[in-house]
Design a protein around this motif. Structure first.
Motif, mmCIF file in Angstrom:
data_model
loop_
_atom_site.group_PDB
_atom_site.id
_atom_site.type_symbol
_atom_site.label_atom_id
_atom_site.label_comp_id
_atom_site.label_asym_id
_atom_site.label_seq_id
_atom_site.Cartn_x
_atom_site.Cartn_y
_atom_site.Cartn_z
ATOM 1 N N ILE A 65 -11.528 -10.234 -78.409
ATOM 2 C CA ILE A 65 -10.504 -10.116 -77.377
ATOM 3 C C ILE A 65 -10.641 -11.322 -76.458
ATOM 4 C CG2 ILE A 65 -9.678 -8.768 -75.409
ATOM 5 C CD1 ILE A 65 -10.680 -6.282 -76.906
ATOM 6 N N GLY A 66 -9.549 -11.935 -76.165
ATOM 7 C CA GLY A 66 -9.566 -13.093 -75.292
ATOM 8 C C GLY A 66 -8.214 -13.288 -74.650
ATOM 9 N N GLY A 67 -8.151 -14.227 -73.749
ATOM 10 C CA GLY A 67 -6.877 -14.500 -73.101
ATOM 11 C C GLY A 67 -7.034 -15.471 -71.957
ATOM 12 N N ARG A 68 -6.001 -15.514 -71.152
ATOM 13 C CA ARG A 68 -6.017 -16.438 -70.021
ATOM 14 C C ARG A 68 -5.862 -15.656 -68.727
ATOM 15 N NH1 ARG A 68 -0.618 -19.059 -68.813
ATOM 16 N NH2 ARG A 68 0.854 -17.455 -69.426
ATOM 17 N N ILE A 69 -6.303 -16.289 -67.662
ATOM 18 C CA ILE A 69 -6.209 -15.699 -66.332
ATOM 19 C C ILE A 69 -5.491 -16.723 -65.456
ATOM 20 C CG2 ILE A 69 -7.495 -14.813 -64.361
ATOM 21 C CD1 ILE A 69 -9.847 -14.336 -66.393
ATOM 22 N N THR A 70 -4.404 -16.293 -64.869
ATOM 23 C CA THR A 70 -3.652 -17.162 -63.967
ATOM 24 C C THR A 70 -3.590 -16.506 -62.593
ATOM 25 O OG1 THR A 70 -1.585 -16.147 -64.697
ATOM 26 C CG2 THR A 70 -2.250 -18.182 -65.799
ATOM 27 N N LEU A 71 -3.243 -17.291 -61.615
ATOM 28 C CA LEU A 71 -3.119 -16.784 -60.254
ATOM 29 C C LEU A 71 -1.657 -16.426 -60.003
ATOM 30 C CD1 LEU A 71 -4.831 -16.407 -57.635
ATOM 31 C CD2 LEU A 71 -3.988 -18.636 -56.926
ATOM 32 N N ASP A 72 -1.434 -15.310 -59.323
ATOM 33 C CA ASP A 72 -0.090 -14.911 -58.927
ATOM 34 C C ASP A 72 0.556 -16.110 -58.219
ATOM 35 O OD1 ASP A 72 2.156 -13.888 -57.589
ATOM 36 O OD2 ASP A 72 1.193 -11.966 -57.221
ATOM 37 N N PRO A 73 1.739 -16.538 -58.668
ATOM 38 C CA PRO A 73 2.360 -17.731 -58.077
ATOM 39 C C PRO A 73 2.530 -17.664 -56.554
ATOM 40 C CG PRO A 73 3.537 -17.090 -60.050
ATOM 41 C CD PRO A 73 2.533 -16.009 -59.769
ATOM 42 N N SER A 74 2.678 -16.471 -56.017
ATOM 43 C CA SER A 74 2.843 -16.357 -54.560
ATOM 44 C C SER A 74 1.541 -16.648 -53.809
ATOM 45 C CB SER A 74 3.364 -14.967 -54.182
ATOM 46 O OG SER A 74 2.387 -13.987 -54.483
ATOM 47 N N ARG A 76 -0.648 -19.171 -54.766
ATOM 48 C CA ARG A 76 -1.108 -20.538 -55.017
ATOM 49 C C ARG A 76 -1.323 -21.291 -53.708
ATOM 50 N NH1 ARG A 76 3.069 -21.812 -59.846
ATOM 51 N NH2 ARG A 76 1.866 -20.840 -61.496
ATOM 52 N N ALA A 77 -2.407 -22.040 -53.691
ATOM 53 C CA ALA A 77 -2.759 -22.783 -52.476
ATOM 54 C C ALA A 77 -1.778 -23.930 -52.244
ATOM 55 C CB ALA A 77 -4.175 -23.327 -52.611
ATOM 56 N N GLN A 78 -1.363 -24.050 -51.008
ATOM 57 C CA GLN A 78 -0.478 -25.152 -50.620
ATOM 58 C C GLN A 78 -1.228 -26.209 -49.816
ATOM 59 O OE1 GLN A 78 2.699 -25.202 -51.815
ATOM 60 N NE2 GLN A 78 2.151 -23.293 -52.852
ATOM 61 N N SER A 79 -2.453 -25.858 -49.389
ATOM 62 C CA SER A 79 -3.282 -26.819 -48.661
ATOM 63 C C SER A 79 -4.750 -26.495 -48.915
ATOM 64 C CB SER A 79 -2.974 -26.763 -47.158
ATOM 65 O OG SER A 79 -3.516 -25.579 -46.599
ATOM 66 N N GLN A 80 -5.616 -27.428 -48.570
ATOM 67 C CA GLN A 80 -7.064 -27.243 -48.757
ATOM 68 C C GLN A 80 -7.636 -26.193 -47.814
ATOM 69 O OE1 GLN A 80 -9.280 -28.310 -50.928
ATOM 70 N NE2 GLN A 80 -7.781 -29.481 -52.075
ATOM 71 N N ALA A 81 -6.917 -25.852 -46.756
ATOM 72 C CA ALA A 81 -7.413 -24.894 -45.772
ATOM 73 C C ALA A 81 -7.268 -23.446 -46.241
ATOM 74 C CB ALA A 81 -6.666 -25.083 -44.452
ATOM 75 N N GLY A 114 -6.809 -24.361 -57.563
ATOM 76 C CA GLY A 114 -6.040 -23.787 -56.470
ATOM 77 C C GLY A 114 -4.904 -22.893 -56.929
ATOM 78 N N GLY A 115 -4.994 -22.428 -58.162
ATOM 79 C CA GLY A 115 -3.958 -21.543 -58.683
ATOM 80 C C GLY A 115 -2.932 -22.239 -59.544
ATOM 81 N N TRP A 116 -3.024 -23.534 -59.695
ATOM 82 C CA TRP A 116 -2.052 -24.287 -60.495
ATOM 83 C C TRP A 116 -2.521 -24.426 -61.938
ATOM 84 C CZ3 TRP A 116 2.530 -24.924 -58.297
ATOM 85 C CH2 TRP A 116 2.597 -24.812 -56.911
ATOM 86 N N GLY A 117 -3.746 -24.070 -62.224
ATOM 87 C CA GLY A 117 -4.269 -24.133 -63.587
ATOM 88 C C GLY A 117 -4.451 -22.738 -64.144
ATOM 89 N N GLU A 118 -5.366 -22.598 -65.102
ATOM 90 C CA GLU A 118 -5.644 -21.275 -65.668
ATOM 91 C C GLU A 118 -7.066 -21.226 -66.200
ATOM 92 O OE1 GLU A 118 -3.796 -21.680 -70.156
ATOM 93 O OE2 GLU A 118 -2.454 -21.070 -68.549
ATOM 94 N N CYS A 119 -7.590 -20.019 -66.213
ATOM 95 C CA CYS A 119 -8.918 -19.766 -66.764
ATOM 96 C C CYS A 119 -8.753 -19.101 -68.128
ATOM 97 C CB CYS A 119 -9.708 -18.833 -65.855
ATOM 98 S SG CYS A 119 -9.882 -19.406 -64.153
#
Length: 183
Positions: A65-74, A76-81, A114-119
């Protein structure tokens, strides 16, 4: 002399002419005998129904079993803070609980950026039966209950064994804010 020559020539000609026929008939006869013999053996035995998996194909676990993990688009980081700006795949941990009572932690790899890639994750030795997956973020600055991993499959569950399709399954997750009802 001429008669001897014709007789010799006639013998050679008849010998050469009969060899191709014999060389063609022998394999055809062997093929016909093999077909008859195999037909007799199969008539008494009940073969698998059409569309079923043959007995020699493995359908029991362990499964992959395998797959990818992404971040909910809402989220996603817009800044380093932002809190999730420096989150990496090393901070994402899946917990697999199987029907036999075992629990396994599965670490993801890849680049979350920062949420723009995937695991990505994979488990190659899932035992037969049902398995459920949950997940958490393990970062020092983020409490592990703040985010949840959610799949499109009901209850984040998979079934291993019993069918060919269950041996290799993909289960993708989205890292999101948990849906807490009743608050």
């Amino acid at each position: 002399m001429s008669a001897v020559h014709e007789t010799t020539s006639g013998r050679l000609r008849s010998g050469l002419a009969s060899r191709p026929v014999e060389s063609l008939l022998a394999p055809l006869l062997a093929l016909a005998l093999a077909a008859c013999a195999s037909g007799r053996g199969e008539q008494g035995a009940a073969g698998p129904p059409p569309g079923s998996i043959p007995a020699f194909v493995r359908t029991t676990g362990p499964c992959w079993i395998g797959g990818r993990i992404t971040l909910d688009p809402s989220l996603r980081a817009q800044s380093q803070a932002e809190e999730l700006a420096n989150l990496s795949c090393d901070n994402v941990v899946l917990v697999m609980k199987t029907e036999d009572g075992s629990t396994k932690l599965v670490h993801a790899d890849g680049v979350l950026a920062g949420g723009w890639g995937e695991c990505h994750y994979q488990v190659t030795d899932v035992p037969p039966g049902s398995a459920t997956f949950s997940g958490k973020v393990s970062a020092l600055s983020i409490p592990d209950y703040r985010y949840a991993l959610v799949s499109k499959v009901d209850f984040n569950a998979v079934k291993c064994g019993g069918s060919l399709a269950s041996l290799n399954q993909q289960l993708d997750f989205v890292l999101t804010v948990p849906d807490v009802r009743g608050r």
